[in-house]
Design a protein around this motif. Structure first.
Motif, PDB file in Angstrom:
ATOM      1  N   ALA A 168      -9.102  92.808 -28.043  1.00  0.00           N
ATOM      2  CA  ALA A 168      -9.435  93.007 -29.453  1.00  0.00           C
ATOM      3  C   ALA A 168      -9.087  91.772 -30.277  1.00  0.00           C
ATOM      4  CB  ALA A 168      -8.672  94.218 -29.995  1.00  0.00           C
ATOM      5  N   GLU A 169      -9.650  91.697 -31.475  1.00  0.00           N
ATOM      6  CA  GLU A 169      -9.222  90.682 -32.423  1.00  0.00           C
ATOM      7  C   GLU A 169      -7.730  90.867 -32.704  1.00  0.00           C
ATOM      8  OE1 GLU A 169      -9.278  87.489 -35.022  1.00  0.00           O
ATOM      9  OE2 GLU A 169     -10.743  88.125 -33.526  1.00  0.00           O
ATOM     10  N   SER A 170      -6.987  89.787 -32.654  1.00  0.00           N
ATOM     11  CA  SER A 170      -5.517  89.768 -32.761  1.00  0.00           C
ATOM     12  C   SER A 170      -4.859  90.389 -31.528  1.00  0.00           C
ATOM     13  CB  SER A 170      -5.023  90.484 -34.024  1.00  0.00           C
ATOM     14  OG  SER A 170      -5.549  89.868 -35.185  1.00  0.00           O
ATOM     15  N   GLY A 171      -5.624  90.632 -30.469  1.00  0.00           N
ATOM     16  CA  GLY A 171      -5.076  91.188 -29.238  1.00  0.00           C
ATOM     17  C   GLY A 171      -4.342  90.153 -28.418  1.00  0.00           C
ATOM     18  N   ARG A 172      -3.483  90.662 -27.515  1.00  0.00           N
ATOM     19  CA  ARG A 172      -2.656  89.789 -26.675  1.00  0.00           C
ATOM     20  C   ARG A 172      -2.795  90.201 -25.212  1.00  0.00           C
ATOM     21  NH1 ARG A 172      -1.626  92.744 -30.797  1.00  0.00           N
ATOM     22  NH2 ARG A 172       0.276  93.640 -29.928  1.00  0.00           N
ATOM     23  N   LEU A 173      -3.073  89.242 -24.360  1.00  0.00           N
ATOM     24  CA  LEU A 173      -3.132  89.456 -22.910  1.00  0.00           C
ATOM     25  C   LEU A 173      -1.994  88.677 -22.276  1.00  0.00           C
ATOM     26  CD1 LEU A 173      -6.228  89.351 -20.581  1.00  0.00           C
ATOM     27  CD2 LEU A 173      -4.171  88.068 -19.997  1.00  0.00           C
TER      28      LEU A 173
END
Length: 220
Positions: A168-173
């Protein structure tokens, strides 16, 4: 001789105090989750009595239970929030899902190994915000995307583009990237304004997940 539940509980506390806290993990919710979840219940049966050693534990077939300190540091870097949705790739027997389920609103686990998936279903039967799916790890769960947090629970040579697309937008992996047999490096990948950036966090010896070797469909 089988180790008693009391000794395992003490070992769990020692794991948090002796392995996780000294590795710069300070998030109270993450520390509490590692104290609450019995790692021995998710470990390979032959390693139950030594479930709290600071190393990977082999299930066989190239699959491992990730080192506690590495998993804790990855989760802290991912900044999971109570309202967010998470995806775990290669959730194994369910340990990382049991931890992350305490930190976010919902978790989808994609696991391709049927035996590991069966163990995860048994151990997570009482956890209501975790959904388990059998499928190819590199495909993720596109129909349920996007996700605020994606954990690839093991090392990769490169990150599949299909998983990048599910962030997602602003997501972190978070995962460990390991190339050409060298020591792995934990990384944080973030989406901001549609663009992806990658930051190296720390060194880690986590083994590569089967199927995550370098290929043309992978992205840097």
């Amino acid at each position: 001789m089988q180790v008693s539940d009391a000794r395992l509980a003490t070992a769990r506390t020692n794991m948090v105090d002796g392995q996780i806290r000294p590795n710069k993990v300070t998030d109270i919710a993450i520390l509490a989750a590692f104290l609450d979840v019995p790692r021995e219940s998710f470990a390979p049966t032959r390693f139950r009595d030594v479930a709290y050693v600071d190393e990977t534990l082999s299930f066989g077939g190239g699959r491992y239970l990730t080192e506690p300190a590495v998993l804790a540091r990855l989760l802290q870097a991912a900044l999971p929030r109570p309202t967010e949705r998470a995806l775990i790739i290669g959730g194994g027997s369910g340990y990382s899902a049991a931890i992350l389920a305490r930190l976010v609103s919902s978790v989808i686990v994609v696991e391709q190994d049927a035996a590991l998936l069966a163990q995860a279903r048994m151990q997570l039967a009482h956890v209501t915000n975790v959904t388990l799916r059998q499928g190819a790890l590199v495909d993720g769960a596109a129909d349920a995307a996007p996700f605020d947090v994606i954990l690839i629970d093991g090392a990769v040579e490169q990150i599949p583009a299909a998983l990048d697309a599910q962030l997602a937008e602003s997501g972190r992996l978070v995962t460990v990237r390991r190339e050409n047999g060298t020591l792995g490096r934990a990384i944080l990948r973030e989406r901001d304004g549609g663009a992806l950036s990658t930051r190296v966090l720390f060194d880690a010896g986590t083994p590569v997940l089967p199927g995550f070797e370098r290929g043309q469909e992978f992205s840097l």
